[in-house]
Design an enzyme around this catalytic site. Structure first.
Site, mmCIF file in Angstrom:
data_model
loop_
_atom_site.group_PDB
_atom_site.id
_atom_site.type_symbol
_atom_site.label_atom_id
_atom_site.label_comp_id
_atom_site.label_asym_id
_atom_site.label_seq_id
_atom_site.Cartn_x
_atom_site.Cartn_y
_atom_site.Cartn_z
ATOM 1 N N SER A 254 0.825 -1.202 0.000
ATOM 2 C CA SER A 254 0.000 0.000 0.000
ATOM 3 C C SER A 254 0.860 1.253 0.000
ATOM 4 O O SER A 254 2.002 1.247 0.458
ATOM 5 C CB SER A 254 -0.889 0.013 1.237
ATOM 6 O OG SER A 254 -0.045 0.071 2.378
ATOM 7 N N LYS A 255 0.247 2.289 -0.521
ATOM 8 C CA LYS A 255 0.891 3.596 -0.660
ATOM 9 C C LYS A 255 1.487 4.115 0.640
ATOM 10 O O LYS A 255 2.519 4.743 0.654
ATOM 11 C CB LYS A 255 -0.187 4.593 -1.099
ATOM 12 C CG LYS A 255 0.020 5.149 -2.491
ATOM 13 C CD LYS A 255 -0.764 6.411 -2.660
ATOM 14 C CE LYS A 255 -2.089 6.096 -3.276
ATOM 15 N NZ LYS A 255 -2.855 7.057 -3.907
ATOM 16 N N ARG A 256 0.781 3.850 1.737
ATOM 17 C CA ARG A 256 1.232 4.416 3.012
ATOM 18 C C ARG A 256 2.558 3.813 3.448
ATOM 19 O O ARG A 256 3.333 4.433 4.140
ATOM 20 C CB ARG A 256 0.176 4.185 4.101
ATOM 21 C CG ARG A 256 -0.837 5.305 4.187
ATOM 22 C CD ARG A 256 -1.804 5.089 5.327
ATOM 23 N NE ARG A 256 -2.375 3.751 5.321
ATOM 24 C CZ ARG A 256 -2.253 2.874 6.288
ATOM 25 N NH1 ARG A 256 -1.563 3.184 7.370
ATOM 26 N NH2 ARG A 256 -2.820 1.689 6.196
#
Ligand code: GLU
Length: 503
Positions: A254-256
Site C-alpha cells: 500500500s501507498k502508506r
C-alpha cells in the site's frame, strides 16, 4: 485442437500505474512466451467514477518503459478489438440479456432503499450480507409489466443454491466455494454499464484468453466467473493466482507503507532492468539460485510451476542492491545517457551537453555507480565534481565523535605548517602543468610528487589538499577529481580556499 495460449493484463486506469500491474504483466508475458503464445493489454475502464484522465496513457508509457510489450492493445489494435471496455459497451448488455433468455440470469427491480433495508436487517441478525433472491421468482407477466412501466433494473446472475464451485488453480490446487454463500452477482447495472465480473468474463472469452494469471486478491471473484462461463456454456480459461506483493507487516502492498507507483521508480532513477529483476524475484527463483537476471533470461527459462506462493515482502533495500548490480553491468555510455536527466535536475549540466561534459559525466558515473543504488543517487552524490565554491563544514555540538574528528583534521591540516607548504607546492605544480586537461596518471603523479618532496606522511599532506580541493573529510579520489575538473577549476578552487582561510 489445442488453443493458442493467450494471456493478458487488464488494468483499470484509476491513477498512477501500480507496480502490481508490471509484476503481473511480467509473469503473463513470460508464460505466453514459453508457450509460443500471445500477451495482450486490455483497459478495463467501465467504472467511470474511478476513471482518471491521463492514466491510461501512463499505463502505456510505464509498461513501454519497462519493455513489457503487448501484441494487441488499445493503442495498437488487433483482431479482437476494441481493447478498451468503454468502446465495447454495446456488447455487454446483449450478453447479459442472453443469459436472462437462457434462464441463467434475471431482472432485479429492487430499489436501493429495499437493498439498504435488507442489509440493515441482515446486520441486525448477524447474517452475512447478500441479496435475498427477491426478484428471482417474479413471473414473466410481472417482469414485462415492470419493464413496460420503465422501472429501473439490474441483471443478476442466478447462482446455484446448492453444490460447490471449485477453482483448479495451477499453483494452489483446488479452492472450493459453497455456492450457497455466493451472492447473486449484479452483471448489468441500472445505468446499463456492465460490472467488472461480466465485462471481464465476456472479454476474456471474446479475446480468446486461455490463461488468467492475476493477483490472489481476485480469488473471491473467480467462482463467480466460473459460474458465468458455465452459464454461457463457454470453455473457461485456466486460473492462476499469483501471490500478492506485501508490505513488511505482510498486509497488501500500500501507498502508506511503500511507493507503489511505477512512475515513482522511474523518477527516482531505478533502471527498468533492476525493477523487473526485483519484481521477478518476488515470486520466482531460478533453479541455480541466480539472483541477477534480465527480462529475456526470465522469459526464456520461465516455468510457471516454479512460482512460489510465499507472500513476497516488498523490500526497497533489496531492490537497491539489485539495481546497483544492474547499473554496474550496464554499458557505461548507456547508463550515463540515462543519468543525464538526473544531473540536469540538479542543475549540474544544461539542456545540451558538450562532448567534454559528456565524457566527464561518464567518468563520474563510472566512479559512483560502484556503490550507488539509483541514477538519482549517482547525481546526488556528485556535488564535489560540480560545485567549486564551498567552505569547510562547521563544527557543532550535536556532532558524533567520528564526524567531529574528521572535520577537525581538515582545520588542523590547513593551519599546520606542513599542510600550508603542501598546498602551495601543489598549486605551483598545477600552474606549471602544460594543458587544461589533466591526464589521470599525471594527476596521480602531481599528488605523489608533492608527497615525496614534502617528505611527510600522506595524512599530513593529503588531508589539507583534500580540505582545499573538496571541503570534505572524505569522498572522491583526489586524482580522479583533479583530472575530471581540469586545470583551471583546480587552480580556482585552490586559490579561493587559500584566500578564504589565510593559508
Ligand atoms: N481490472 C482488474 C484490475 O484492475 C482486472 C483483474 C483481472 O485480471 O481479472 O486489476
Amino acid at each position: 485442437m489445442e488453443r493458442k495460449v493467450r494471456t493478458r493484463v487488464a488494468p483499470s486506469p484509476t491513477g498512477d500505474p501500480h507496480v502490481g500491474t508490471a509484476y503481473i504483466a511480467m509473469f503473463n508475458i513470460a508464460f505466453a512466451h514459453v508457450n509460443n503464445g500471445e500477451f495482450i493489454l486490455r483497459i478495463e475502464d467501465t467504472d467511470q467514477n474511478r476513471y482518471t484522465e491521463g492514466s491510461e496513457q501512463m499505463i502505456f508509457d510505464t509498461l513501454n518503459w519497462l519493455g513489457l510489450n503487448w501484441a494487441e492493445g488499445p493503442d495498437i489494435g488487433g483482431p479482437v478489438g476494441p481493447y478498451r471496455q468503454s468502446e465495447r459497451f454495446g456488447i455487454y448488455g446483449d450478453y447479459a440479456r442472453q443469459l436472462v433468455e437462457k434462464g441463467e440470469a434475471y431482472y432485479c427491480f429492487c430499489t436501493p432503499e429495499r437493498l439498504d433495508n435488507l442489509r440493515e436487517r441482515q446486520k441486525a441478525m448477524k447474517k452475512a450480507p447478500g441479496y435475498d433472491g427477491h426478484c428471482r421468482s417474479l413471473t414473466k407477466e410481472e417482469i414485462e409489466a415492470k419493464l413496460a412501466a420503465g422501472e429501473p433494473y439490474v441483471i443478476r446472475l442466478k447462482m446455484p443454491y446448492e453444490g460447490e464451485t471449485v477453482i483448479h488453480d495451477r499453483l494452489r490446487g483446488d479452492i472450493v466455494f459453497e455456492n450457497s454463500k455466493i451472492d447473486d452477482q449484479v452483471l448489468l447495472k441500472a445505468d446499463g454499464f456492465p460490472t467488472y465480473h461480466l465485462a471481464n468474463v465476456v472479454d476474456d472469452h471474446l479475446m480468446g484468453i486461455t490463461h488468467v494469471i492475476r493477483a490472489e486478491e481476485w480469488i473471491s471473484s473467480t467462482p463467480k466467473h466460473i459460474q458465468l462461463y458455465k452459464a454461457f456454456g463457454w470453455e473457461q480459461p485456466e486460473f492462476i493466482h499469483m501471490p500478492l506483493l506485501r508490505n513488511s507487516d505482510r498486509t497488501k502492498i500500500s501507498k502508506r507503507k511503500n511507493p507503489v507507483s511505477l512512475n515513482w521508480y522511474k523518477d527516482n532513477g531505478y533502471l527498468k532492468e533492476g525493477l523487473l529483476n526485483f519484481l521477478g524475484l518476488m515470486a520466482y527463483s531460478f533453479k541455480d539460485g541466480k539472483e541477477i537476471f534480465s527480462l529475456q533470461e526470465f522469459k526464456d527459462t520461465f516455468n510457471i510451476d516454479n512460482v512460489s506462493l510465499g507472500g513476497p515482502v516488498f523490500d526497497l533495500v533489496k531492490l537497491g542492491w539489485i539495481n546497483n548490480q544492474h547499473m554496474r553491468l550496464k554499458d557505461l555510455k548507456e547508463l550515463t545517457e540515462l543519468a543525464i536527466p538526473f544531473f540536469q535536475a540538479k542543475g549540474y549540466v544544461g539542456e545540451t551537453l558538450t562532448d567534454h561534459e559528456r565524457s566527464s559525466l561518464e567518468r563520474i558515473v563510472e566512479i559512483i555507480r560502484e556503490h550507488a543504488h539509483t541514477l538519482k543517487e549517482i547525481a546526488d552524490e556528485s556535488e564535489v565534481y560540480f560545485k567549486d565554491e564551498y567552505t569547510l563544514p562547521e563544527l557543532t555540538e550535536d556532532m558524533d565523535k567520528k564526524e567531529r574528528k574528521g572535520i577537525e583534521r581538515l582545520y588542523n591540516g590547513i593551519q599546520d605548517e606542513i599542510g600550508k607548504k603542501s598546498i602551495k607546492l601543489f598549486l605551483e605544480k598545477i600552474e606549471a602543468y602544460p594543458t587544461e586537461d589533466i591526464l589521470l596518471d599525471d594527476a596521480k603523479k602531481l599528488l605523489t610528487d608533492t608527497l615525496e618532496e614534502i617528505g611527510e606522511g600522506p595524512g599530513k599532506v593529503y588531508m589539507p589538499l583534500r580540505a582545499v580541493l573538496t571541503g570534505q573529510p572524505k569522498g572522491a579520489d583526489l586524482y580522479n577529481l583533479i583530472s575530471i575538473i581540469g586545470k583551471a577549476r583546480t587552480l580556482a578552487r585552490l586559490k579561493r580556499m587559500i584566500a578564504l582561510y589565510n593559508i
